[in-house]
Structures are given as C-alpha cells and as structure tokens.
Design a protein around this motif. Structure first.
Motif, PDB file in Angstrom:
ATOM      1  N   HIS A   4       0.838  -1.204   0.000  1.00 46.58           N
ATOM      2  CA  HIS A   4       0.000   0.000   0.000  1.00 46.58           C
ATOM      3  C   HIS A   4       0.873   1.254   0.000  1.00 46.58           C
ATOM      4  O   HIS A   4       0.611   2.199  -0.763  1.00 46.58           O
ATOM      5  CB  HIS A   4      -0.946  -0.001   1.210  1.00 46.58           C
ATOM      6  CG  HIS A   4      -1.768   1.238   1.304  1.00 46.58           C
ATOM      7  ND1 HIS A   4      -2.776   1.517   0.415  1.00 46.58           N
ATOM      8  CD2 HIS A   4      -1.706   2.292   2.150  1.00 46.58           C
ATOM      9  CE1 HIS A   4      -3.308   2.682   0.706  1.00 46.58           C
ATOM     10  NE2 HIS A   4      -2.687   3.177   1.761  1.00 46.58           N
ATOM     11  N   LYS A   5       1.914   1.279   0.824  1.00 46.43           N
ATOM     12  CA  LYS A   5       2.799   2.452   0.879  1.00 46.43           C
ATOM     13  C   LYS A   5       3.485   2.684  -0.461  1.00 46.43           C
ATOM     14  O   LYS A   5       3.648   3.829  -0.883  1.00 46.43           O
ATOM     15  CB  LYS A   5       3.830   2.280   1.987  1.00 46.43           C
ATOM     16  CG  LYS A   5       3.272   2.498   3.362  1.00 46.43           C
ATOM     17  CD  LYS A   5       4.350   2.473   4.409  1.00 46.43           C
ATOM     18  CE  LYS A   5       3.702   2.720   5.770  1.00 46.43           C
ATOM     19  NZ  LYS A   5       4.679   2.971   6.797  1.00 46.43           N
ATOM     20  N   GLU A   6       3.876   1.627  -1.138  1.00 49.72           N
ATOM     21  CA  GLU A   6       4.519   1.765  -2.447  1.00 49.72           C
ATOM     22  C   GLU A   6       3.527   2.302  -3.483  1.00 49.72           C
ATOM     23  O   GLU A   6       3.884   3.122  -4.335  1.00 49.72           O
ATOM     24  CB  GLU A   6       5.088   0.414  -2.906  1.00 49.72           C
ATOM     25  CG  GLU A   6       6.284  -0.047  -2.094  1.00 49.72           C
ATOM     26  CD  GLU A   6       6.666  -1.491  -2.381  1.00 49.72           C
ATOM     27  OE1 GLU A   6       7.875  -1.775  -2.361  1.00 49.72           O
ATOM     28  OE2 GLU A   6       5.759  -2.323  -2.626  1.00 49.72           O
ATOM     29  N   LYS A   7       2.281   1.852  -3.403  1.00 46.83           N
ATOM     30  CA  LYS A   7       1.242   2.349  -4.323  1.00 46.83           C
ATOM     31  C   LYS A   7       1.006   3.838  -4.113  1.00 46.83           C
ATOM     32  O   LYS A   7       0.877   4.605  -5.078  1.00 46.83           O
ATOM     33  CB  LYS A   7      -0.071   1.582  -4.112  1.00 46.83           C
ATOM     34  CG  LYS A   7      -0.037   0.153  -4.583  1.00 46.83           C
ATOM     35  CD  LYS A   7      -1.365  -0.532  -4.295  1.00 46.83           C
ATOM     36  CE  LYS A   7      -1.335  -1.996  -4.658  1.00 46.83           C
ATOM     37  NZ  LYS A   7      -2.621  -2.668  -4.379  1.00 46.83           N
ATOM     38  N   VAL A   8       0.958   4.265  -2.843  1.00 44.18           N
ATOM     39  CA  VAL A   8       0.751   5.689  -2.537  1.00 44.18           C
ATOM     40  C   VAL A   8       1.927   6.507  -3.063  1.00 44.18           C
ATOM     41  O   VAL A   8       1.743   7.550  -3.697  1.00 44.18           O
ATOM     42  CB  VAL A   8       0.529   5.908  -1.022  1.00 44.18           C
ATOM     43  CG1 VAL A   8       0.559   7.392  -0.681  1.00 44.18           C
ATOM     44  CG2 VAL A   8      -0.786   5.280  -0.569  1.00 44.18           C
ATOM     45  N   ALA A   9       3.141   6.034  -2.816  1.00 44.57           N
ATOM     46  CA  ALA A   9       4.338   6.763  -3.273  1.00 44.57           C
ATOM     47  C   ALA A   9       4.347   6.873  -4.794  1.00 44.57           C
ATOM     48  O   ALA A   9       4.660   7.940  -5.344  1.00 44.57           O
ATOM     49  CB  ALA A   9       5.599   6.061  -2.772  1.00 44.57           C
ATOM     50  N   LYS A  10       3.991   5.798  -5.475  1.00 47.54           N
ATOM     51  CA  LYS A  10       3.959   5.815  -6.939  1.00 47.54           C
ATOM     52  C   LYS A  10       2.891   6.787  -7.447  1.00 47.54           C
ATOM     53  O   LYS A  10       3.125   7.547  -8.381  1.00 47.54           O
ATOM     54  CB  LYS A  10       3.690   4.403  -7.458  1.00 47.54           C
ATOM     55  CG  LYS A  10       3.738   4.287  -8.952  1.00 47.54           C
ATOM     56  CD  LYS A  10       3.541   2.848  -9.396  1.00 47.54           C
ATOM     57  CE  LYS A  10       3.561   2.751 -10.904  1.00 47.54           C
ATOM     58  NZ  LYS A  10       3.332   1.392 -11.376  1.00 47.54           N
ATOM     59  N   ALA A  11       1.728   6.772  -6.824  1.00 46.48           N
ATOM     60  CA  ALA A  11       0.634   7.665  -7.244  1.00 46.48           C
ATOM     61  C   ALA A  11       1.006   9.130  -7.029  1.00 46.48           C
ATOM     62  O   ALA A  11       0.642   9.993  -7.833  1.00 46.48           O
ATOM     63  CB  ALA A  11      -0.643   7.327  -6.483  1.00 46.48           C
ATOM     64  N   LYS A  12       1.735   9.414  -5.953  1.00 45.53           N
ATOM     65  CA  LYS A  12       2.127  10.805  -5.677  1.00 45.53           C
ATOM     66  C   LYS A  12       3.083  11.340  -6.735  1.00 45.53           C
ATOM     67  O   LYS A  12       3.131  12.540  -6.986  1.00 45.53           O
ATOM     68  CB  LYS A  12       2.773  10.910  -4.294  1.00 45.53           C
ATOM     69  CG  LYS A  12       1.782  10.883  -3.166  1.00 45.53           C
ATOM     70  CD  LYS A  12       2.518  10.995  -1.855  1.00 45.53           C
ATOM     71  CE  LYS A  12       1.760  11.859  -0.898  1.00 45.53           C
ATOM     72  NZ  LYS A  12       2.474  12.050   0.353  1.00 45.53           N
ATOM     73  N   LYS A  13       3.853  10.462  -7.353  1.00 44.40           N
ATOM     74  CA  LYS A  13       4.809  10.870  -8.382  1.00 44.40           C
ATOM     75  C   LYS A  13       4.151  11.048  -9.748  1.00 44.40           C
ATOM     76  O   LYS A  13       4.744  11.628 -10.648  1.00 44.40           O
ATOM     77  CB  LYS A  13       5.931   9.831  -8.504  1.00 44.40           C
ATOM     78  CG  LYS A  13       6.863   9.788  -7.322  1.00 44.40           C
ATOM     79  CD  LYS A  13       7.929   8.737  -7.527  1.00 44.40           C
ATOM     80  CE  LYS A  13       8.816   8.603  -6.306  1.00 44.40           C
ATOM     81  NZ  LYS A  13       9.788   7.518  -6.453  1.00 44.40           N
TER      82      LYS A  13
END
Length: 171
Positions: A4-13
């Motif tokens: 989930h944290k990786e998905k959020v980080a990717k979406a923020k970029k």
C-alpha cells in the motif's frame, strides 16, 4: 505486488491529469458575419449577377475570421484534489454546476504561450461573463471528465482486468 505504501508513493509521483480547452470569448462581429453570410448566399443563388459581390463578401468574411481568432483563449484545467472536490461539492450544496465552476476557478489556468496564469475569483467571473454558453460548457465538461467520468471509468476498467485474472479483490 506493490505494498500500500509503495502504491501511494507511486501515485504521488504521477503527473497531475489535465485537459486543454480552447474557448472563444464573445465578439461584436456576429451581425457583420450574418450580413456577409447572407450576401454570400444571395451571390451563390444568382451566379452571374452576384459573382463580384460574392467574391468581395468572401474576402471580407476571411478578414473578419482572421480578426476573430484573437477571441480564442486556451485554458488548462487540472484534476482537483479529491478531498477538495468533496468539500467543495458539500459547500455548494451538491450542485454539479456550482462545483464545476468553483473547481475551475481553483484548478484551471489561462495559457499564454508557455505561461500558466492564475486568475482571481473576480477575474474568472469576468472571463466567464464574456463566454458564449457553449464555450462555458466546454470548460465545465472538461472538469467533469477529469474529476468524475475518467476516474470512475478507470476503476471499472481495472476491475474488469482484475476479474479476468481470476482475482476478486486487489491486494
């Protein structure tokens, strides 16, 4: 699979989605355009007698169109932050038109070359008052597509992809 944290980080970029909309401000050339179009129609119906006047009217119409190009304005509309969109919608009593108008005032920019010009609320109101209803509709439709239609369609499309793999829920 991403956490989930990786998905959020990717979406923020990810690049912030936007649409470019070209609208026309009102012009006082409507009567002149109508008169020239009538002159052209009359010349076309009477080929011999109207040939000279038809050529002159077409030339005048081309000059008028070239001058009216100056009334075009390019607007870049960004997708709204989802929490802002929800708060805004509640603030305006869940009126779709009011939500779209307010979102444009916050998330859109007037383009002049490569510059993105931020407008004040008063500047947006003045700008909106110069548009034909169809041009205003182009702006609100673009905002609706960015904030409602496209995200919903994306979710439905991705759910179908997920179902086709045999999974029932994302991780």
């Amino acid at each position: 699979m991403l956490s989930h944290k990786e998905k959020v980080a990717k979406a923020k970029k990810a690049r912030r989605n936007f649409k470019i909309v070209v609208v026309a401000m009102d012009s006082d050339a409507t009567d002149e355009r109508d008169a020239l179009m009538a002159e052209i129609a009359a010349a076309d119906s009477d080929k011999r007698a109207g040939m000279a006047s038809g050529v002159a009217a077409r030339a005048s119409l081309a000059k008028l169109d070239a001058a009216e190009v100056e009334s075009l304005v390019t607007v870049k509309i960004y997708r709204s932050d989802p929490s802002f969109w929800a708060r805004l919608s509640a603030q305006v009593g869940y009126s779709t038109e009011s939500t779209l108008k307010a979102a444009i005032m916050v998330d859109a920019r007037i383009l002049e070359g490569t510059d993105e010009l931020v407008q004040t609320t008063d500047e947006w109101e003045e700008f909106f008052s110069t548009l034909a209803p169809s041009s205003y509709s182009l702006l609100t439709q673009a905002s609706y597509m960015l904030n409602e239609t496209e995200p919903t369609e994306r979710i439905e499309r991705l759910k179908k992809v997920l179902e086709s793999t045999g999974d029932s829920a994302p991780s």
